[in-house]
Design an enzyme around this catalytic site. Structure first.
Site, PDB file in Angstrom:
ATOM      1  CD  GLU A  43      -2.777   1.215   2.436  1.00  0.00           C
ATOM      2  OE1 GLU A  43      -2.776   0.286   3.272  1.00  0.00           O
ATOM      3  OE2 GLU A  43      -3.497   2.219   2.517  1.00  0.00           O
TER       4      GLU A  43
ATOM      5  NE  ARG B 186       4.034  -7.768  10.368  1.00  0.00           N
ATOM      6  CZ  ARG B 186       3.423  -7.019   9.468  1.00  0.00           C
ATOM      7  NH1 ARG B 186       2.414  -7.485   8.780  1.00  0.00           N
ATOM      8  NH2 ARG B 186       3.827  -5.782   9.243  1.00  0.00           N
TER       9      ARG B 186
ATOM     10  CE  LYS C  37       3.305  -0.093   4.460  1.00  0.00           C
ATOM     11  NZ  LYS C  37       2.560  -0.192   3.215  1.00  0.00           N
TER      12      LYS C  37
HETATM   13  P1  ATP Z   1       2.877  -2.385   7.784  1.00  0.00           P
HETATM   14  O1  ATP Z   1       2.165  -3.101   8.875  1.00  0.00           O
HETATM   15  O2  ATP Z   1       4.311  -2.146   8.028  1.00  0.00           O
HETATM   16  O3  ATP Z   1       2.156  -1.157   7.301  1.00  0.00           O
HETATM   17  P2  ATP Z   1       1.683  -3.800   5.743  1.00  0.00           P
HETATM   18  O4  ATP Z   1       1.512  -5.253   5.840  1.00  0.00           O
HETATM   19  O5  ATP Z   1       0.501  -2.964   5.956  1.00  0.00           O
HETATM   20  O6  ATP Z   1       2.897  -3.401   6.603  1.00  0.00           O
HETATM   21  P3  ATP Z   1       1.727  -3.593   2.951  1.00  0.00           P
HETATM   22  O7  ATP Z   1       2.137  -2.448   2.144  1.00  0.00           O
HETATM   23  O8  ATP Z   1       0.298  -3.942   2.992  1.00  0.00           O
HETATM   24  O9  ATP Z   1       2.285  -3.344   4.386  1.00  0.00           O
HETATM   25  O10 ATP Z   1       2.606  -4.871   2.640  1.00  0.00           O
HETATM   26  C1  ATP Z   1       2.917  -5.372   1.376  1.00  0.00           C
HETATM   27  C2  ATP Z   1       3.308  -6.820   1.561  1.00  0.00           C
HETATM   28  O11 ATP Z   1       4.414  -6.921   2.437  1.00  0.00           O
HETATM   29  C3  ATP Z   1       2.171  -7.617   2.161  1.00  0.00           C
HETATM   30  O12 ATP Z   1       2.020  -8.813   1.418  1.00  0.00           O
HETATM   31  C4  ATP Z   1       2.637  -7.902   3.558  1.00  0.00           C
HETATM   32  O13 ATP Z   1       2.148  -9.138   3.982  1.00  0.00           O
HETATM   33  C5  ATP Z   1       4.163  -7.892   3.418  1.00  0.00           C
HETATM   34  N1  ATP Z   1       4.819  -7.522   4.670  1.00  0.00           N
HETATM   35  C6  ATP Z   1       4.634  -6.407   5.395  1.00  0.00           C
HETATM   36  N2  ATP Z   1       5.364  -6.432   6.527  1.00  0.00           N
HETATM   37  C7  ATP Z   1       6.049  -7.604   6.523  1.00  0.00           C
HETATM   38  C8  ATP Z   1       6.979  -8.227   7.419  1.00  0.00           C
HETATM   39  N3  ATP Z   1       7.355  -7.653   8.555  1.00  0.00           N
HETATM   40  N4  ATP Z   1       7.482  -9.437   7.084  1.00  0.00           N
HETATM   41  C9  ATP Z   1       7.122 -10.024   5.924  1.00  0.00           C
HETATM   42  N5  ATP Z   1       6.254  -9.492   5.042  1.00  0.00           N
HETATM   43  C10 ATP Z   1       5.718  -8.301   5.326  1.00  0.00           C
HETATM   44 MG    MG Z   2      -1.284  -3.247   4.746  1.00  0.00          MG
END
Ligand code: ATP
Ligand code: MG
Length: 578
Positions: free
Chosen positions: A53, A277, A287
């Protein structure tokens, strides 16, 4: 409105020893291999996507998802799309879209297609009409609060909305008017008609669309209804013919809904698979929380070298190779764990040790005057650029009768087991000469400002003329030739292994390390460092790994310490294995 944020139900971390994660087979690879064997997707190629995102910069957790999405597709001859999951116009910005592309490329990956969920808004809208027509979606007039109250709990079923049984015609009319902007934000939603008694709360008539009169970074004011994550994600996967949609464990509860939409629409059967994760000790990987550090100016932006963002790590001097090696070594599993930050640092040191050019820099200078060195004489000594890599060649480093050494390398009264310089003791100036200290000069307050010594001209190159041994070799910089630079030393940004471990009523920022950066302004460096470029990596001998910071100007160089030399990972690993 229902809880649209899957992250709000984060899976609780439990400690998995790193060893286990590393040895475990990659179950994601096994699943794909089996699907290829059984031709589950016919002759469709393996297709994955990385779906950030654009509401912040990528962090090292995302690097794990990127390596999995791109790495596995590549292994099976497939392709990967970079897709922006841009369904929350209020939080998303072009700056993030740009930085994410730069970071994915920097990490070493190239996507097949660049996609945006917002490109699919018309198709998603049509599919919503289709679900309304077959009686699987309805417009609900309940407020967000009322929807929450009707939702039930884990132990109690939810209650039907009074608007659940509207006719198809009425739903079509109201949904069209929602789209046309007739209703204010929050006054109505479109919901999937599934099961208010489902044990899975995500299946209790989840919201598909909400009204939001917000300007989107790409579609502008074209839309005032926006699809929810769950409705947009699977359908976007399906449009792109994604075969394996890999995501993190907090989405596991959403998988039944992911499948429900695809089945009821009868579209390409993309398949969601969850993995753990990446969590790293002393590191915040979210983020939404990192943005708080930026907005509250606790750090100097997303690329502050203390940040776990890819841009921060890059500025700090980390390399894509080391990050990829670390991610692979930390493994994938079906339970969330936590990886020691020392392991990341270990892989980074390993990489830099092999590749970084050596240089001499004195962070806390103390002047050493060589009394018997011929006045006005200057010479050059030959120094290997990288003892680990003979192909890196050598360079000429100027030497003269006054050099700087580090304050830590001299003691007027040496403590026990101190083998560096002290009056009467002989040591080696690396690649130059043997010297013996004799006396010191102090200022009015008693601080040592100069050390006087003599050198042995026969020990040129740092080799003893007669087999004499010295217990210490020290780095140095010729005073007449030295350049100045600001040096920034970084420490952990948080004081606790789990930064989220906070006292009642406090937030993670209460665990910020107040001393996460130290700035040195008196450092003296060998002159070759004046030509350093941003992408260069250095080992300042006996000190650590450094790189040039973009704050540098022609007048003032700034170097960041990537890491000190000492590697504590082997010890930690041994303890864990014992
Ligand atoms: P955040 O919680 O940091 O905002 P998010 O999951 O909302 O992270 P996205 O932009 O939706 O961030 O993530 C894009 C991809 O990265 C998703 O498929 C998510 O599952 C993966 N991802 C995010 N954080 C991690 C992590 N700590 N380890 C592995 N994969 C991750
Ligand atoms: Mg997300």
């Amino acid at each position: 409105m229902t809880d649209a944020n899957p992250e709000s139900r984060e899976v609780k971390s439990q400690d998995t020893p790193v060893q286990d994660a590393r040895q475990s087979s990659n179950f994601l690879r096994d699943i794909i291999a089996e699907d290829v064997r059984t031709q589950k997707f016919g002759d469709a190629q393996i297709q994955t996507r990385f779906p950030p995102e654009p509401n912040g910069y990528l962090h090292i957790g995302h690097a794990k998802a990127i390596c999995i999405d791109f790495g596995l597709a590549d292994e099976f001859g497939g392709k990967t799309n970079l897709r922006f999951d841009d369904t929350n116009p209020e939080k998303e910005e072009q700056e993030y879209v740009d930085s994410i592309q730069a970071d994915v490329r920097w990490l070493g990956f190239q996507w097949e297609r660049l996609c945006y969920a917002s490109d699919y808004f018309p198709q998603l809208y049509d599919w919503a009409l289709q679900l309304i027509k077959i009686g699987n979606a309805y417009v609900d007039d309940l407020t967000a609060d009322q929807i929450r109250q009707h939702r039930g709990t884990l132990t109690e079923p939810g209650a039907d909305s009074p608007w659940r049984n509207r006719t198809v015609e009425e739903n079509l009319d109201l949904f069209a008017r929602m789209k046309q902007g007739e209703f204010p934000d929050g006054s109505r939603v479109l919901r999937a008609k599934i099961d208010m008694a489902s044990p899975n709360l995500n299946m209790r008539d989840p919201v598909m669309y909400r009204i939001l009169h917000a300007t989107h970074h790409r579609t502008g004011d074209q839309w005032c209804i926006y699809p929810m994550y769950d409705y947009a994600h699977g359908q976007s996967d399906s449009i792109e013919r994604v075969t394996h949609s890999m995501c993190t464990l907090e989405f596991a509860d959403h998988q039944p809904l992911y499948r429900w939409y695809i089945e009821h629409l009868g579209i390409f059967p993309s398949q969601q698979i969850e993995f753990d994760r990446l969590n790293i000790t002393y590191t915040l990987l979210s983020k939404r929380k990192l943005i708080q550090l930026v907005q509250e100016k606790r750090v100097h932006g997303w690329d502050d070298p203390r940040m776990p963002t890819l841009s921060g790590l890059r500025r700090r001097g980390f390399t894509p190779e080391a990050i990829r090696t670390f991610v692979a070594a930390s493994g994938v599993s079906r339970t969330n764990g936590s990886t020691d930050i020392e392991m990341l640092e270990h892989f980074q040191r390993d990489d830099l040790n092999r590749r970084a050019s050596r240089a001499m820099a004195v962070l806390h200078p103390l002047k050493l005057v060589i009394d018997n060195y011929p006045e006005a004489k200057q010479e050059f000594v030959e120094v290997a650029n990288n003892p680990e890599d003979p192909s890196a060649g050598t360079r000429q480093v100027p030497f003269s009768g006054e050099v700087f050494i580090d304050q830590d390398d001299f003691r007027e009264v040496p403590p026990p087991k101190y083998y560096r310089l002290s009056p009467g003791r002989e040591v080696r100036l690396r690649n130059a000469y043997f010297i013996t200290a004799h006396s010191v000069v102090k200022d009015a307050t008693g601080n040592i400002v100069e050390v006087h010594c003599t050198y042995d001209p026969l020990s040129r190159g740092g080799n003893s003329p007669d087999g004499r041994k010295v217990k210490s070799t020290m780095h140095w910089v010729s005073a007449a030739h030295a350049i100045s630079a600001e040096i920034r030393l970084y420490d952990k940004l948080f004081t606790k292994p789990d930064p989220g471990d906070v006292e009642e009523g406090q937030d993670v920022l209460s665990n910020l390390n107040p001393n996460s950066v130290e700035i040195l302004t008196r450092a003296r460096l060998e002159p070759s460092l004046a030509n350093a470029k941003l992408e260069d990596r250095f080992q300042f001998e006996r000190v650590g790994y450094f790189c040039l910071d973009p704050d540098s100007t022609a007048e003032k160089l700034v170097f960041n310490r990537t890491l000190p030399l000492k590697d504590s990972w082997a010890k930690i690993e041994k303890k864990a294995g014992a």
